[in-house]
Design a protein around this motif. Sequence first.
Motif, short mmCIF file in Angstrom:
data_model
loop_
_atom_site.label_atom_id
_atom_site.label_comp_id
_atom_site.label_asym_id
_atom_site.label_seq_id
_atom_site.Cartn_x
_atom_site.Cartn_y
_atom_site.Cartn_z
N ILE A 5 0.81 -1.24 0.00
CA ILE A 5 0.00 0.00 0.00
C ILE A 5 0.83 1.28 0.00
O ILE A 5 0.27 2.37 -0.06
CB ILE A 5 -0.95 0.06 1.22
N SER A 6 2.16 1.18 0.06
CA SER A 6 2.92 2.39 0.38
C SER A 6 2.77 3.50 -0.65
O SER A 6 2.91 4.67 -0.33
CB SER A 6 4.39 2.05 0.65
N GLY A 7 2.43 3.15 -1.91
CA GLY A 7 2.33 4.19 -2.93
C GLY A 7 0.91 4.68 -3.20
O GLY A 7 0.69 5.46 -4.14
N LEU A 8 -0.07 4.28 -2.39
CA LEU A 8 -1.47 4.61 -2.70
C LEU A 8 -1.71 6.11 -2.86
O LEU A 8 -2.51 6.54 -3.68
CB LEU A 8 -2.42 4.06 -1.62
N SER A 9 -0.99 6.91 -2.08
CA SER A 9 -1.23 8.36 -2.12
C SER A 9 -0.83 8.98 -3.45
O SER A 9 -1.19 10.13 -3.73
CB SER A 9 -0.49 9.04 -0.96
N GLN A 10 -0.13 8.24 -4.30
CA GLN A 10 0.27 8.79 -5.61
C GLN A 10 -0.88 8.76 -6.62
O GLN A 10 -0.73 9.29 -7.71
CB GLN A 10 1.44 7.96 -6.17
N PHE A 11 -2.00 8.10 -6.26
CA PHE A 11 -3.05 7.89 -7.25
C PHE A 11 -4.35 8.59 -6.83
O PHE A 11 -5.27 7.97 -6.29
CB PHE A 11 -3.24 6.39 -7.50
N ALA A 12 -4.38 9.89 -7.09
CA ALA A 12 -5.45 10.75 -6.58
C ALA A 12 -6.80 10.43 -7.21
O ALA A 12 -7.83 10.73 -6.61
CB ALA A 12 -5.09 12.21 -6.82
N ASN A 13 -6.82 9.84 -8.40
CA ASN A 13 -8.10 9.59 -9.09
C ASN A 13 -8.57 8.15 -8.95
O ASN A 13 -9.55 7.77 -9.58
CB ASN A 13 -7.97 9.91 -10.58
N ALA A 14 -7.87 7.38 -8.15
CA ALA A 14 -8.19 5.95 -8.10
C ALA A 14 -9.17 5.63 -6.98
O ALA A 14 -9.16 6.24 -5.91
CB ALA A 14 -6.90 5.15 -7.90
N ARG A 15 -10.02 4.62 -7.28
CA ARG A 15 -10.76 3.99 -6.19
C ARG A 15 -9.95 2.75 -5.82
O ARG A 15 -9.14 2.26 -6.61
CB ARG A 15 -12.18 3.65 -6.63
N PHE A 16 -10.18 2.28 -4.60
CA PHE A 16 -9.38 1.18 -4.09
C PHE A 16 -10.25 -0.05 -3.89
O PHE A 16 -11.16 -0.03 -3.05
CB PHE A 16 -8.73 1.58 -2.75
N ILE A 17 -10.00 -1.08 -4.66
CA ILE A 17 -10.73 -2.34 -4.45
C ILE A 17 -9.97 -3.13 -3.39
O ILE A 17 -8.80 -3.47 -3.57
CB ILE A 17 -10.83 -3.16 -5.76
N ALA A 18 -10.63 -3.37 -2.26
CA ALA A 18 -9.98 -4.06 -1.14
C ALA A 18 -11.06 -4.76 -0.32
O ALA A 18 -12.26 -4.59 -0.58
CB ALA A 18 -9.21 -3.06 -0.27
N SER A 19 -10.61 -5.53 0.66
CA SER A 19 -11.55 -6.19 1.55
C SER A 19 -12.14 -5.17 2.52
O SER A 19 -11.44 -4.65 3.39
CB SER A 19 -10.83 -7.29 2.34
N ASP A 20 -13.42 -4.86 2.34
CA ASP A 20 -14.06 -3.90 3.26
C ASP A 20 -14.21 -4.51 4.64
O ASP A 20 -14.18 -3.80 5.65
CB ASP A 20 -15.39 -3.38 2.71
N ALA A 21 -14.32 -5.84 4.72
CA ALA A 21 -14.41 -6.50 6.04
C ALA A 21 -13.10 -6.29 6.80
O ALA A 21 -13.11 -5.94 7.99
CB ALA A 21 -14.69 -7.99 5.85
N ALA A 22 -11.97 -6.48 6.11
CA ALA A 22 -10.67 -6.29 6.78
C ALA A 22 -10.48 -4.82 7.16
O ALA A 22 -9.90 -4.50 8.20
CB ALA A 22 -9.53 -6.76 5.89
N TRP A 23 -10.97 -3.92 6.31
CA TRP A 23 -10.86 -2.48 6.62
C TRP A 23 -11.64 -2.15 7.89
O TRP A 23 -11.17 -1.40 8.74
CB TRP A 23 -11.35 -1.65 5.42
N SER A 24 -12.86 -2.73 8.04
CA SER A 24 -13.64 -2.48 9.25
C SER A 24 -12.92 -2.98 10.48
O SER A 24 -12.92 -2.32 11.53
CB SER A 24 -15.00 -3.18 9.17
N ARG A 25 -12.30 -4.15 10.37
CA ARG A 25 -11.56 -4.69 11.52
C ARG A 25 -10.37 -3.79 11.86
O ARG A 25 -10.09 -3.53 13.02
CB ARG A 25 -11.11 -6.13 11.24
N LEU A 26 -9.69 -3.33 10.81
CA LEU A 26 -8.53 -2.46 11.02
C LEU A 26 -8.95 -1.19 11.78
O LEU A 26 -8.27 -0.76 12.71
CB LEU A 26 -7.95 -2.11 9.64
N LYS A 27 -10.11 -0.63 11.39
CA LYS A 27 -10.57 0.61 12.03
C LYS A 27 -10.92 0.40 13.49
O LYS A 27 -10.84 1.32 14.31
CB LYS A 27 -11.80 1.14 11.30
#
Length: 274
Positions: free
Chosen positions: A108-130
């Motif tokens: 994920i380290s370069g994600l901030s370079q892509f201002a127009n991108a949406r991110f396809i990822a596990s929303d379940a894992a994102w909820s747990r991370l939060k």
Amino acid sequence: MKIVFANSAWVSAAERLILHGGSWQSVRLRVRYGLIIHPRAGPVLIDTGYTPQATRGTDRGTALRLYGAILKPQLNAAEQPLPVLARFGLTPQDVRTVIVTHFHADHISGLSQFANARFIASDAAWSRLKARTAWQNLRHGVFAELFPTDFETRLDGLSSKARIAPRGAIPGGADLFGDGSVVAVDLPGHADGQFGLLFAGMERPLLYAVDVQWLLAALVQRRTPGFPASLLAEDFTAIEPTSEVLRRFLADGGEVMFCHDPEPKSYDLDGESV
Ligand SMILES: [Zn+2]
């Protein structure tokens, strides 16, 4: 549909840490990420590899600085995402989709370079991370400062995608672009929410299995490393069953690629002339 993989950086590890019964000799590993030129979705990145945000960024917290100092990734300037996109006549603004296979720094380290991108990822894992504290996330190998601040508003969760059923040795999963061309396959074990990508329409079906193992040899020779690698795994007991899915896929004529295996593959940028 074109698929290429680039090598963002080199990292080294003692062979026995990544291959059961291996030597103490150091192995130079790749840190791959991918680029799909999709007929409908356009340029799609598969993770970002290691970028300067992980190794030199001034926003890095103490833990990320320490992580960088221990792992010492050597960035591969020629195959960082921006120069690789440029080889295809693309800018970071052209990238509308980044598939995030899991939330470790080398993905994920370069994600901030892509201002127009949406991110396809596990929303379940994102909820747990939060729901976890910063310290708990560090224990899961997650450095919060690497996420763009608007990550969640740009998150396109896997749970919203139609599912494709398995067919024999070909695993099923989430149909990312609605055409069956790229299927996200759950690969539990290494990291919370990790999924790989199945490209069933290639001449030889390809499964990019990210970090299920570091080395293809560990998969084929059933040499999953034990301690201390077991400490770093999200769910060590899931690694063997997940590996077995990959072995069945291989035995059925499929091709498996990992992020870190050092052997060049035909999809690697340095293995072809663009
Ligand atoms: Zn990982």
